[in-house]
Scaffold this active site. Structure first.
Site, PDB file in Angstrom:
ATOM      1  N   HIS A 254       0.799  -1.236   0.000  1.00 54.48           N
ATOM      2  CA  HIS A 254       0.000   0.000   0.000  1.00 54.48           C
ATOM      3  C   HIS A 254       0.830   1.284   0.000  1.00 54.48           C
ATOM      4  CE1 HIS A 254      -3.559  -2.453   0.942  1.00 54.48           C
ATOM      5  NE2 HIS A 254      -2.884  -2.988   1.933  1.00 54.48           N
TER       6      HIS A 254
HETATM    7  O1  RIB Z   1      -4.909  -0.110   4.748  1.00 58.09           O
HETATM    8  C1  RIB Z   1      -3.522  -0.074   4.529  1.00 58.09           C
HETATM    9  C2  RIB Z   1      -2.884   1.005   5.352  1.00 58.09           C
HETATM   10  O2  RIB Z   1      -3.104   0.754   6.744  1.00 58.09           O
HETATM   11  C3  RIB Z   1      -1.362   1.065   5.178  1.00 58.09           C
HETATM   12  O3  RIB Z   1      -0.912   2.365   5.386  1.00 58.09           O
HETATM   13  C4  RIB Z   1      -0.863   0.164   6.284  1.00 58.09           C
HETATM   14  O4  RIB Z   1       0.456   0.507   6.708  1.00 58.09           O
HETATM   15  C5  RIB Z   1      -1.839   0.490   7.379  1.00 58.09           C
HETATM   16  O5  RIB Z   1      -1.372   1.657   8.040  1.00 58.09           O
END
Ligand code: RIB
Ligand code: CA
Length: 325
Positions: A254
């Site tokens: 992500h």
């Molecule tokens: O949903 C994914 C996000 O939530 C990313 O930033 C992961 O590190 C968590 O913080």
């Protein structure tokens, strides 16, 4: 209404950048990625927030990432230990108790910078050249929200806020409709959304299209340096949860998509939309409501990235990790 591909960053000047983060496995990959790209990104500081794990651990992990990247001159400021209003939630089941499953953590050599992240954000953004500083938000948006509440005038120093968060087309990852960063502090996201800053979201809509594969992990492993071994160990552990939950052939990275967007926006496409965050208690708590077809004719307050080039992403990530030790 057409999808617009973000503009070509090749001609773009160096980006003055603050990274707000809750490391976190994918955060650490993003930090290594960004800190390995000094020609394009002038990383002024890392600001940490509670999210994936508690603040003491996200702050330690941010210090670890800068140590692994050989960039200990970059200051790390610790910020909010809890969300604006809701009861804190964490994601230790995904990221492990230390926030970095798959890796043996240690106490980094260099400590935190003096002062809170909120004070750093206010002082820096108030005195910055107009609209000169980009903020990458890789966790709950609590720090920036607190700074905006305390000193709304800091908007003058902000060029753009690029957020990993939200979900529209294919549902959430912490509830059927909400993504973790928004669910962890929806009130903070509302403050940022309503501040009028230039805002770009990289939601699950795009991060779930940029998935690891055996070939992608092999291309990173082939670098055979410390950074690639770290990223390989981190990702091999981190992607297990999503692969099982979604029945996917690979897992998303992500937060690293935010760095790729800053370095090579032409890898991505999306459109300007109106986004609202639901902060009411209930099943839709933390949901991002995106008016993708502009039915409401409401003001477009964010650029919503909906797709990206997975191979281009992994090629760029690999090329940058190769620069590290
Ligand atoms: O949903 C994914 C996000 O939530 C990313 O930033 C992961 O590190 C968590 O913080
Ligand atoms: Ca994160």
């Amino acid at each position: 209404m057409t999808l617009t591909t973000a503009t070509n960053a090749q001609a773009a000047p160096k980006i003055d950048l603050i990274i707000d983060t809750d490391p976190g496995a994918d955060d650490v990959v993003a930090l290594l990625f960004a800190l390995a790209s000094p020609d394009e990104l002038n990383v002024r500081a890392l600001t940490t927030v509670a999210g994936n794990v508690r603040l003491d651990k996200t702050s330690r992990n941010a210090r670890l990432a800068r140590e692994w990247a050989g960039r200990e001159e970059v200051p790390v400021y610790a910020g909010a230990p809890r969300p604006l209003m809701r009861t804190p939630i964490y994601a230790e089941d995904i990221h492990g108790k230390e926030g970095l499953s798959g890796i043996a953590v240690h106490e980094p050599r260099k400590g935190l910078a003096k002062g809170s992240a909120i004070t750093y954000l206010i002082d820096t953004l108030k005195s910055a050249e107009p609209h000169s500083i980009t903020i990458a938000m890789l966790g709950p948006q609590t720090n920036l929200a607190l700074a905006l509440i305390q000193e709304p005038g800091i908007v003058q120093g902000i060029k753009e806020v690029v957020v990993m968060g939200g979900a529209h087309f294919n549902g959430g990852n912490i509830t059927p409709v909400a993504e973790f960063n928004l669910f962890a502090d929806p009130q903070a996201a509302e403050v940022v959304l309503n501040s009028g800053v230039k805002l770009t979201y990289l939601p699950l809509d795009v991060t779930h299209k940029i998935l690891t594969s055996e070939a992608h992990l092999n291309q990173i492993a082939a670098l055979n340096n410390n950074a690639s071994r770290l990223v390989g160990s981190i990702l091999n552990e981190y992607i297990k949860g999503d692969m099982e939950h979604y029945g996917l052939p690979g897992g998303p990275v992500h937060d690293a998509t935010v760095v790729a967007y800053l370095l090579k926006p032409q890898l991505f496409s999306g459109r300007s939309v109106n986004v609202v965050v639901d902060s009411r208690e209930g099943l839709t708590f933390g949901q991002t409501i995106v008016d993708w077809y502009d039915g409401l004719k409401a003001p477009k307050n964010a650029f919503w990235v909906e797709s990206g080039d997975a191979q281009g992403f992994f090629d760029l990530l690999t090329e940058r990790l190769a620069r590290l030790k």
